[in-house]
Design an enzyme around this catalytic site. Structure first.
Site, PDB file in Angstrom:
ATOM      1  N   ASP A  41       0.790  -1.241   0.000  1.00 24.49           N
ATOM      2  CA  ASP A  41       0.000   0.000   0.000  1.00 24.49           C
ATOM      3  C   ASP A  41       0.826   1.298   0.000  1.00 24.49           C
ATOM      4  O   ASP A  41       0.608   2.189   0.829  1.00 24.49           O
ATOM      5  CB  ASP A  41      -0.969  -0.009   1.204  1.00 24.49           C
ATOM      6  CG  ASP A  41      -1.955  -1.168   1.137  1.00 24.49           C
ATOM      7  OD1 ASP A  41      -1.876  -1.974   0.193  1.00 24.49           O
ATOM      8  OD2 ASP A  41      -2.815  -1.277   2.036  1.00 24.49           O
ATOM      9  N   LYS A  68      -6.933  -4.825  -3.336  1.00 20.30           N
ATOM     10  CA  LYS A  68      -7.710  -5.417  -2.245  1.00 20.30           C
ATOM     11  C   LYS A  68      -8.706  -4.415  -1.679  1.00 20.30           C
ATOM     12  O   LYS A  68      -8.563  -3.205  -1.889  1.00 20.30           O
ATOM     13  CB  LYS A  68      -6.773  -5.920  -1.146  1.00 20.30           C
ATOM     14  CG  LYS A  68      -5.915  -4.815  -0.539  1.00 20.30           C
ATOM     15  CD  LYS A  68      -4.890  -5.377   0.435  1.00 20.30           C
ATOM     16  CE  LYS A  68      -4.066  -4.273   1.062  1.00 20.30           C
ATOM     17  NZ  LYS A  68      -4.831  -3.289   1.853  1.00 20.30           N
ATOM     18  N   CYS A 110      -2.094  -3.030   7.562  1.00 21.64           N
ATOM     19  CA  CYS A 110      -1.998  -3.943   6.413  1.00 21.64           C
ATOM     20  C   CYS A 110      -0.686  -4.716   6.363  1.00 21.64           C
ATOM     21  O   CYS A 110      -0.666  -5.877   5.962  1.00 21.64           O
ATOM     22  CB  CYS A 110      -2.260  -3.174   5.124  1.00 21.64           C
ATOM     23  SG  CYS A 110      -3.991  -2.647   5.031  1.00 21.64           S
TER      24      CYS A 110
HETATM   25  C1  VGL Z   1      -4.875   0.369   5.667  1.00 16.56           C
HETATM   26  C2  VGL Z   1      -6.448   1.099   7.134  1.00 16.56           C
HETATM   27  C3  VGL Z   1      -7.434   0.943   6.199  1.00 16.56           C
HETATM   28  C4  VGL Z   1      -3.426   0.036   5.395  1.00 16.56           C
HETATM   29  C5  VGL Z   1      -5.836   0.194   4.702  1.00 16.56           C
HETATM   30  O1  VGL Z   1      -3.005  -0.006   4.224  1.00 16.56           O
HETATM   31  O2  VGL Z   1      -2.691  -0.195   6.379  1.00 16.56           O
HETATM   32  N1  VGL Z   1      -5.176   0.802   6.874  1.00 16.56           N
HETATM   33  N2  VGL Z   1      -7.113   0.499   4.988  1.00 16.56           N
END
Ligand code: VGL
Ligand code: ZN
Length: 205
Positions: A9, A110, A154
């Site tokens: 991410d 995702k 994540c």
């Molecule tokens: C994430 C919170 C919500 C992350 C993704 O990438 O850590 N955290 N969605």
């Protein structure tokens, strides 16, 4: 031993100016770019949080403030509601411009089911498999090196699922930062990963 690099991410919304900012996120870019240039990895995978606008993890869709605990049926969601982030096709969902994306071999998107969140790059929070373990096993990968955002969300769930899928998992601390929505989240996540046999290293070498 065949090794994969997994970049979790690395998207604008998780950087300092984004919708769900991770403190110090841009500091991880130089060490990640160094890793992306190495020949050590048989494959390099990047995950992208990729939510529809009406995603159930967004506080705005429950008339709640971001970072409040979600008190409803937790099936498929996490325990916290988030600000709107990483909406499909928006700039916030793009990879950060300073990351060298050229060497990404596979991108896993995702969190696409409006009712289900997905913290791990391996599976949705309801258990739906995203295909990553089978892809890595098909390449005879034994070890995964993990970097990215957010360490306590994540990255954490990806690390634990990597262990469950039978991989050796290494987390590089200088290449990962956490949200710390609750005090000590990062510290607790690191302790739990160590307990589960994730190798936590300050730097790659
Ligand atoms: C994430 C919170 C919500 C992350 C993704 O990438 O850590 N955290 N969605
Ligand atoms: Zn998300």
């Amino acid at each position: 031993m065949s090794v994969a690099l997994i970049c979790v991410d690395l998207q604008n919304d998780f950087y300092e100016d984004g919708a769900l900012p991770v403190p110090g996120a841009s500091k991880i870019n130089p060490p990640i770019n160094k890793l992306l240039k190495k020949d050590d990895f048989k494959t390099i995978v990047a995950s992208q949080d990729w939510h529809p606008k009406k995603h159930a993890s967004f506080a705005s869709n429950h008339n709640k403030e971001p970072f409040t605990p979600y008190k409803g049926d937790l099936e498929g969601l996490g325990e916290l509601l988030w600000p709107d982030h990483c909406i499909q096709g928006t700039e916030g969902a793009d990879f950060h411009q300073d990351i060298d994306t050229d060497n990404f071999d596979l991108i896993i998107r995702k969190g696409q089911d409006p009712e289900v969140d997905s913290y791990s790059a391996f599976r949705d929070n309801d258990g739906t498999d995203l295909g990553l373990a089978a892809y890595l096993k098909g390449l005879d990968i034994k070890k995964i090196v993990l970097v990215g955002l957010a360490l306590d969300v994540c990255v954490f769930y990806t690390a634990l699922d990597g262990i469950k899928a039978g991989f050796n998992v290494e987390l590089i601390l200088e290449a990962s930062k956490g949200v710390n929505a609750e005090e000590n989240d990062v510290e607790n996540a690191i302790a739990k990963m160590k307990e589960e046999a994730v190798k936590v290293k300050e730097r790659y070498i």
